[in-house]
Design a protein around this motif. Structure first.
Motif, PDB file in Angstrom:
ATOM      1  N   UNK A 164       0.849  -1.187   0.000  1.00 36.12           N
ATOM      2  CA  UNK A 164       0.000   0.000   0.000  1.00 36.12           C
ATOM      3  C   UNK A 164       0.881   1.232   0.000  1.00 36.12           C
ATOM      4  N   UNK A 165       0.722   2.029  -1.031  1.00 34.32           N
ATOM      5  CA  UNK A 165       1.441   3.285  -1.141  1.00 34.32           C
ATOM      6  C   UNK A 165       0.568   4.410  -0.587  1.00 34.32           C
ATOM      7  N   UNK A 166       1.164   5.517  -0.168  1.00 33.81           N
ATOM      8  CA  UNK A 166       0.373   6.626   0.386  1.00 33.81           C
ATOM      9  C   UNK A 166      -0.703   7.082  -0.589  1.00 33.81           C
ATOM     10  N   UNK A 167      -1.926   7.183  -0.095  1.00 37.69           N
ATOM     11  CA  UNK A 167      -3.024   7.666  -0.908  1.00 37.69           C
ATOM     12  C   UNK A 167      -3.583   6.670  -1.893  1.00 37.69           C
ATOM     13  N   UNK A 168      -3.087   5.434  -1.849  1.00 37.12           N
ATOM     14  CA  UNK A 168      -3.555   4.410  -2.780  1.00 37.12           C
ATOM     15  C   UNK A 168      -4.188   3.247  -2.039  1.00 37.12           C
ATOM     16  N   UNK A 169      -4.964   2.475  -2.779  1.00 39.03           N
ATOM     17  CA  UNK A 169      -5.580   1.288  -2.204  1.00 39.03           C
ATOM     18  C   UNK A 169      -4.531   0.192  -1.994  1.00 39.03           C
ATOM     19  N   UNK A 170      -4.799  -0.647  -1.033  1.00 38.99           N
ATOM     20  CA  UNK A 170      -3.935  -1.810  -0.826  1.00 38.99           C
ATOM     21  C   UNK A 170      -4.117  -2.755  -2.000  1.00 38.99           C
ATOM     22  N   UNK A 171      -2.999  -3.241  -2.557  1.00 41.72           N
ATOM     23  CA  UNK A 171      -3.079  -4.133  -3.697  1.00 41.72           C
ATOM     24  C   UNK A 171      -2.352  -5.433  -3.411  1.00 41.72           C
ATOM     25  N   UNK A 172      -2.912  -6.496  -3.951  1.00 46.84           N
ATOM     26  CA  UNK A 172      -2.306  -7.819  -3.813  1.00 46.84           C
ATOM     27  C   UNK A 172      -1.253  -7.979  -4.889  1.00 46.84           C
ATOM     28  N   UNK A 173      -0.077  -8.450  -4.530  1.00 48.72           N
ATOM     29  CA  UNK A 173       0.977  -8.564  -5.519  1.00 48.72           C
ATOM     30  C   UNK A 173       1.478  -9.987  -5.729  1.00 48.72           C
ATOM     31  N   UNK A 174       1.330 -10.856  -4.753  1.00 49.42           N
ATOM     32  CA  UNK A 174       1.784 -12.224  -4.946  1.00 49.42           C
ATOM     33  C   UNK A 174       1.177 -13.126  -3.885  1.00 49.42           C
ATOM     34  N   UNK A 175       1.091 -14.409  -4.219  1.00 51.70           N
ATOM     35  CA  UNK A 175       0.515 -15.365  -3.276  1.00 51.70           C
ATOM     36  C   UNK A 175       1.124 -16.743  -3.523  1.00 51.70           C
ATOM     37  N   UNK A 176       1.203 -17.531  -2.457  1.00 53.84           N
ATOM     38  CA  UNK A 176       1.702 -18.897  -2.588  1.00 53.84           C
ATOM     39  C   UNK A 176       0.767 -19.822  -1.813  1.00 53.84           C
ATOM     40  N   UNK A 177       0.363 -20.909  -2.460  1.00 56.76           N
ATOM     41  CA  UNK A 177      -0.585 -21.811  -1.821  1.00 56.76           C
ATOM     42  C   UNK A 177       0.108 -22.709  -0.811  1.00 56.76           C
ATOM     43  N   UNK A 178      -0.704 -23.376  -0.019  1.00 59.65           N
ATOM     44  CA  UNK A 178      -0.166 -24.178   1.082  1.00 59.65           C
ATOM     45  C   UNK A 178       0.438 -25.484   0.591  1.00 59.65           C
ATOM     46  N   UNK A 179      -0.391 -26.316  -0.014  1.00 55.09           N
ATOM     47  CA  UNK A 179       0.044 -27.687  -0.278  1.00 55.09           C
ATOM     48  C   UNK A 179       1.011 -27.794  -1.438  1.00 55.09           C
ATOM     49  N   UNK A 180       0.681 -27.133  -2.566  1.00 53.99           N
ATOM     50  CA  UNK A 180       1.466 -27.322  -3.795  1.00 53.99           C
ATOM     51  C   UNK A 180       2.441 -26.192  -4.070  1.00 53.99           C
ATOM     52  N   UNK A 181       2.439 -25.179  -3.214  1.00 54.41           N
ATOM     53  CA  UNK A 181       3.311 -24.009  -3.411  1.00 54.41           C
ATOM     54  C   UNK A 181       3.120 -23.369  -4.775  1.00 54.41           C
ATOM     55  N   UNK A 182       1.892 -23.369  -5.253  1.00 52.51           N
ATOM     56  CA  UNK A 182       1.604 -22.664  -6.506  1.00 52.51           C
ATOM     57  C   UNK A 182       1.690 -21.161  -6.251  1.00 52.51           C
ATOM     58  N   UNK A 183       2.239 -20.454  -7.230  1.00 49.96           N
ATOM     59  CA  UNK A 183       2.461 -19.026  -7.049  1.00 49.96           C
ATOM     60  C   UNK A 183       1.615 -18.201  -8.002  1.00 49.96           C
ATOM     61  N   UNK A 184       1.281 -16.996  -7.563  1.00 49.53           N
ATOM     62  CA  UNK A 184       0.506 -16.068  -8.363  1.00 49.53           C
ATOM     63  C   UNK A 184       1.164 -14.701  -8.243  1.00 49.53           C
ATOM     64  N   UNK A 185       1.051 -13.882  -9.302  1.00 43.76           N
ATOM     65  CA  UNK A 185       1.649 -12.560  -9.301  1.00 43.76           C
ATOM     66  C   UNK A 185       0.738 -11.549  -9.966  1.00 43.76           C
ATOM     67  N   UNK A 186       0.784 -10.339  -9.450  1.00 48.92           N
ATOM     68  CA  UNK A 186       0.180  -9.208 -10.146  1.00 48.92           C
ATOM     69  C   UNK A 186       1.040  -8.917 -11.369  1.00 48.92           C
ATOM     70  N   UNK A 187       0.402  -8.484 -12.448  1.00 45.81           N
ATOM     71  CA  UNK A 187       1.149  -8.233 -13.674  1.00 45.81           C
ATOM     72  C   UNK A 187       2.246  -7.198 -13.495  1.00 45.81           C
ATOM     73  N   UNK A 188       2.069  -6.282 -12.572  1.00 44.73           N
ATOM     74  CA  UNK A 188       3.049  -5.206 -12.388  1.00 44.73           C
ATOM     75  C   UNK A 188       4.374  -5.704 -11.809  1.00 44.73           C
ATOM     76  N   UNK A 189       4.354  -6.896 -11.214  1.00 46.61           N
ATOM     77  CA  UNK A 189       5.582  -7.429 -10.615  1.00 46.61           C
ATOM     78  C   UNK A 189       6.025  -8.731 -11.272  1.00 46.61           C
TER      79      UNK A 189
END
Length: 136
Positions: A39-64
């Motif tokens: 979250x940057x000042x004055x901006x909404x909180x954004x999700x940028x990456x995630x990793x699942x529990x069992x399979x460690x699958x990863x996800x990314x926001x296009x910006x990163x």
């Protein structure tokens, strides 16, 4: 009680790298997913990456995508976010959080999509955040 603690933020020049850590307690990473947000000042909180529990699958926001890498070590109870080629627009407070389920809630084939209830409700447990500043 679920608990997450971020560290590793700092001030870097454009093009620089940082590695953020998220140490968790009260739950295991092979049972619950963890995501990174910012979250940057004055901006909404954004999700940028995630990793699942069992399979460690990863996800990314296009910006990163291609610059950031999420990983984890279940035995160390730690999730990392390796951030390369940092740019001024990456400056923000970075948080890790868990949805308290094994999957990356709010993520799909096209990346993150803000749940109707919002991120802070969908991901009930958050760390305190770590500041990242990218400036020449």
């Amino acid at each position: 009680q679920f608990h997450l603690v971020e560290s590793g933020g700092g001030l870097v020049q454009p093009g620089g790298t940082l590695r953020l850590s998220c140490v968790v307690s009260g739950f295991t990473l092979n049972s619950y997913a963890v995501a990174w947000f910012r979250q940057a000042p004055g901006k909404e909180r954004e999700a940028i990456s995630c990793i699942t529990a069992r399979d460690s699958e990863t996800q990314y926001h296009t910006s990163v995508q291609g610059r950031f890498t999420i990983s984890k070590d279940n035995s160390e109870n730690t999730v990392w976010l390796q951030m390369n080629d940092l740019q001024p627009e990456d400056s923000a407070i970075y948080y890790c959080a868990t949805p308290e389920v094994g999957g990356c809630v709010g993520w799909g084939a096209r990346g993150p999509h803000l749940p109707a209830s919002g991120w802070t409700v969908t991901y009930p447990t958050w760390g305190q955040g770590t500041q990242v500043a990218v400036s020449a």
